[in-house]
Design a protein around this motif. Sequence first.
Motif, PDB file in Angstrom:
ATOM      1  N   LYS A 260       0.830  -1.209   0.000  1.00  0.00           N
ATOM      2  CA  LYS A 260       0.000   0.000   0.000  1.00  0.00           C
ATOM      3  C   LYS A 260       0.865   1.261   0.000  1.00  0.00           C
ATOM      4  N   ALA A 261       1.927   1.245   0.801  1.00  0.00           N
ATOM      5  CA  ALA A 261       2.818   2.408   0.869  1.00  0.00           C
ATOM      6  C   ALA A 261       3.482   2.653  -0.482  1.00  0.00           C
ATOM      7  N   ALA A 262       3.932   1.580  -1.131  1.00  0.00           N
ATOM      8  CA  ALA A 262       4.605   1.721  -2.425  1.00  0.00           C
ATOM      9  C   ALA A 262       3.639   2.220  -3.504  1.00  0.00           C
ATOM     10  N   LEU A 263       2.414   1.726  -3.468  1.00  0.00           N
ATOM     11  CA  LEU A 263       1.426   2.134  -4.468  1.00  0.00           C
ATOM     12  C   LEU A 263       0.992   3.584  -4.286  1.00  0.00           C
ATOM     13  N   SER A 264       0.910   4.037  -3.050  1.00  0.00           N
ATOM     14  CA  SER A 264       0.409   5.391  -2.794  1.00  0.00           C
ATOM     15  C   SER A 264       1.510   6.444  -2.777  1.00  0.00           C
ATOM     16  N   GLN A 265       2.761   6.035  -2.551  1.00  0.00           N
ATOM     17  CA  GLN A 265       3.811   7.033  -2.355  1.00  0.00           C
ATOM     18  C   GLN A 265       4.942   6.982  -3.386  1.00  0.00           C
ATOM     19  N   THR A 266       4.943   5.982  -4.272  1.00  0.00           N
ATOM     20  CA  THR A 266       6.007   5.895  -5.281  1.00  0.00           C
ATOM     21  C   THR A 266       5.382   5.765  -6.669  1.00  0.00           C
ATOM     22  N   SER A 267       6.215   5.883  -7.661  1.00  0.00           N
ATOM     23  CA  SER A 267       5.746   5.717  -9.045  1.00  0.00           C
ATOM     24  C   SER A 267       6.119   4.339  -9.592  1.00  0.00           C
ATOM     25  N   SER A 268       6.607   3.454  -8.712  1.00  0.00           N
ATOM     26  CA  SER A 268       6.984   2.105  -9.148  1.00  0.00           C
ATOM     27  C   SER A 268       5.768   1.386  -9.728  1.00  0.00           C
ATOM     28  N   SER A 269       5.981   0.605 -10.763  1.00  0.00           N
ATOM     29  CA  SER A 269       4.881  -0.146 -11.370  1.00  0.00           C
ATOM     30  C   SER A 269       4.478  -1.298 -10.456  1.00  0.00           C
ATOM     31  N   ALA A 270       3.280  -1.822 -10.693  1.00  0.00           N
ATOM     32  CA  ALA A 270       2.803  -2.969  -9.910  1.00  0.00           C
ATOM     33  C   ALA A 270       3.758  -4.155 -10.078  1.00  0.00           C
ATOM     34  N   LYS A 271       4.313  -4.287 -11.282  1.00  0.00           N
ATOM     35  CA  LYS A 271       5.269  -5.373 -11.542  1.00  0.00           C
ATOM     36  C   LYS A 271       6.518  -5.205 -10.693  1.00  0.00           C
ATOM     37  N   GLU A 272       7.049  -3.981 -10.641  1.00  0.00           N
ATOM     38  CA  GLU A 272       8.247  -3.712  -9.834  1.00  0.00           C
ATOM     39  C   GLU A 272       7.973  -3.949  -8.358  1.00  0.00           C
ATOM     40  N   ILE A 273       6.821  -3.521  -7.905  1.00  0.00           N
ATOM     41  CA  ILE A 273       6.454  -3.715  -6.486  1.00  0.00           C
ATOM     42  C   ILE A 273       6.314  -5.204  -6.175  1.00  0.00           C
ATOM     43  N   ALA A 274       5.711  -5.926  -7.112  1.00  0.00           N
ATOM     44  CA  ALA A 274       5.523  -7.369  -6.909  1.00  0.00           C
ATOM     45  C   ALA A 274       6.854  -8.071  -6.677  1.00  0.00           C
ATOM     46  N   TYR A 275       7.840  -7.797  -7.522  1.00  0.00           N
ATOM     47  CA  TYR A 275       9.136  -8.465  -7.383  1.00  0.00           C
ATOM     48  C   TYR A 275       9.920  -7.949  -6.177  1.00  0.00           C
ATOM     49  N   SER A 276       9.717  -6.682  -5.816  1.00  0.00           N
ATOM     50  CA  SER A 276      10.412  -6.153  -4.630  1.00  0.00           C
ATOM     51  C   SER A 276       9.889  -6.786  -3.354  1.00  0.00           C
ATOM     52  N   LEU A 277       8.659  -7.303  -3.394  1.00  0.00           N
ATOM     53  CA  LEU A 277       8.045  -7.959  -2.232  1.00  0.00           C
ATOM     54  C   LEU A 277       8.123  -9.489  -2.344  1.00  0.00           C
ATOM     55  N   TYR A 278       8.949  -9.952  -3.272  1.00  0.00           N
ATOM     56  CA  TYR A 278       9.271 -11.378  -3.418  1.00  0.00           C
ATOM     57  C   TYR A 278       8.088 -12.242  -3.852  1.00  0.00           C
ATOM     58  N   PHE A 279       7.166 -11.669  -4.641  1.00  0.00           N
ATOM     59  CA  PHE A 279       6.160 -12.495  -5.300  1.00  0.00           C
ATOM     60  C   PHE A 279       6.803 -13.096  -6.541  1.00  0.00           C
ATOM     61  N   ASP A 280       6.400 -14.306  -6.891  1.00  0.00           N
ATOM     62  CA  ASP A 280       7.033 -14.945  -8.047  1.00  0.00           C
ATOM     63  C   ASP A 280       6.482 -14.436  -9.367  1.00  0.00           C
ATOM     64  N   SER A 281       5.367 -13.694  -9.316  1.00  0.00           N
ATOM     65  CA  SER A 281       4.843 -13.093 -10.550  1.00  0.00           C
ATOM     66  C   SER A 281       3.923 -11.931 -10.191  1.00  0.00           C
ATOM     67  N   PRO A 282       3.779 -10.941 -11.067  1.00  0.00           N
ATOM     68  CA  PRO A 282       2.859  -9.827 -10.833  1.00  0.00           C
ATOM     69  C   PRO A 282       1.413 -10.294 -10.650  1.00  0.00           C
ATOM     70  N   SER A 283       1.023 -11.360 -11.350  1.00  0.00           N
ATOM     71  CA  SER A 283      -0.361 -11.856 -11.234  1.00  0.00           C
ATOM     72  C   SER A 283      -0.648 -12.372  -9.827  1.00  0.00           C
ATOM     73  N   HIS A 284       0.351 -13.044  -9.217  1.00  0.00           N
ATOM     74  CA  HIS A 284       0.175 -13.525  -7.838  1.00  0.00           C
ATOM     75  C   HIS A 284       0.078 -12.354  -6.865  1.00  0.00           C
ATOM     76  N   PHE A 285       0.869 -11.331  -7.125  1.00  0.00           N
ATOM     77  CA  PHE A 285       0.785 -10.125  -6.296  1.00  0.00           C
ATOM     78  C   PHE A 285      -0.602  -9.493  -6.433  1.00  0.00           C
ATOM     79  N   GLY A 286      -1.090  -9.385  -7.678  1.00  0.00           N
ATOM     80  CA  GLY A 286      -2.405  -8.796  -7.914  1.00  0.00           C
ATOM     81  C   GLY A 286      -3.507  -9.570  -7.219  1.00  0.00           C
ATOM     82  N   ALA A 287      -3.437 -10.898  -7.295  1.00  0.00           N
ATOM     83  CA  ALA A 287      -4.455 -11.746  -6.653  1.00  0.00           C
ATOM     84  C   ALA A 287      -4.400 -11.592  -5.135  1.00  0.00           C
TER      85      ALA A 287
END
Length: 303
Positions: A260-287
């Motif tokens: 939530k902090a990354a989405l509201s306070q940075t311009s990083s893409s959802a894909k970048e945030i997903a990998y920075s939080l150690y999800f194996d794929s953006p789709s898993h992060f989204g789910a």
Amino acid sequence: MKHFKTISEYYKAIGLSEPDHPHFDIKSFEENMGKVKTKMHPFRHEFYFIGLRIEGKGQTHLGHSTELPEGISIFFNSPFQIISWDHSPDWEGYYVLFSQDFLTSSYRFEKLLDDYPFLKIDQAVPFEIDKDELPEILNIYEKIKEEYTNEREDKISFIEIYVLLLLNQVKRVFNKSKDKDKINNSIQKADLAHLSRFETLVESSFYPDAEVDEKANLHSPAYYAEILNIHPNHLNAVVKSITGQTALNYIHNHILKLAKAALSQTSSSAKEIAYSLYFDSPSHFGAFFKKNTGLTPIAYRKK
């Protein structure tokens, strides 16, 4: 330091033959005398052990150098606890030991660590019992031994019930023990220490500059339990008893807060945030994000 994952590995190391059952065993100390090594340097194993020592000399160190009392005593080994001993070959009594697989195979042990807190303390403090309490506890061990050595198909079901009976009898004696307050105090202190270290580990593991093994699963309580040298079930029981949430919930809530902090306070893409939080794929992060917030990462950012 040696670490034994199975009862078979442990028995081989201390000089005993394979157990009849891969996840459970019971023996009298007398039948081990002359076979088991009288001296063992510090080691760990991954199962629970409940011993009744009636007689016997020598030193046994459990956890933080806790020695057995002089008289008739009940003592425990818990998963990942550090153990060592230097015994004389004159012990009398019994012990049972069982693995996590034995526990998970039965609904009867679902709340083991909640119901019997003397098993979860990493020091597993032993305590002395009175002579008049011995016959009843001894009788339960003998019943387990008798059931274990027969050939009936349903013997494991009976053993489970007798183990529960043993745990409840030990709990009754524990609650009468003069050391009860001291032991409970130790349990509380150990739990708070484990919770504090767990919280610190979860936070520091997600730091941008954290050094993390590629194979590590930072979303799993088992990862942190291994670092803390305790069983994942032990960690979960500790976290839940103090915070009211499971260890997995705690990790997920922390990840969600960072997302939530990354989405509201940075311009990083959802894909970048997903990998920075150690999800194996953006789709898993989204789910994961939608399941916990009702919104997709992009919808949350727009909102």
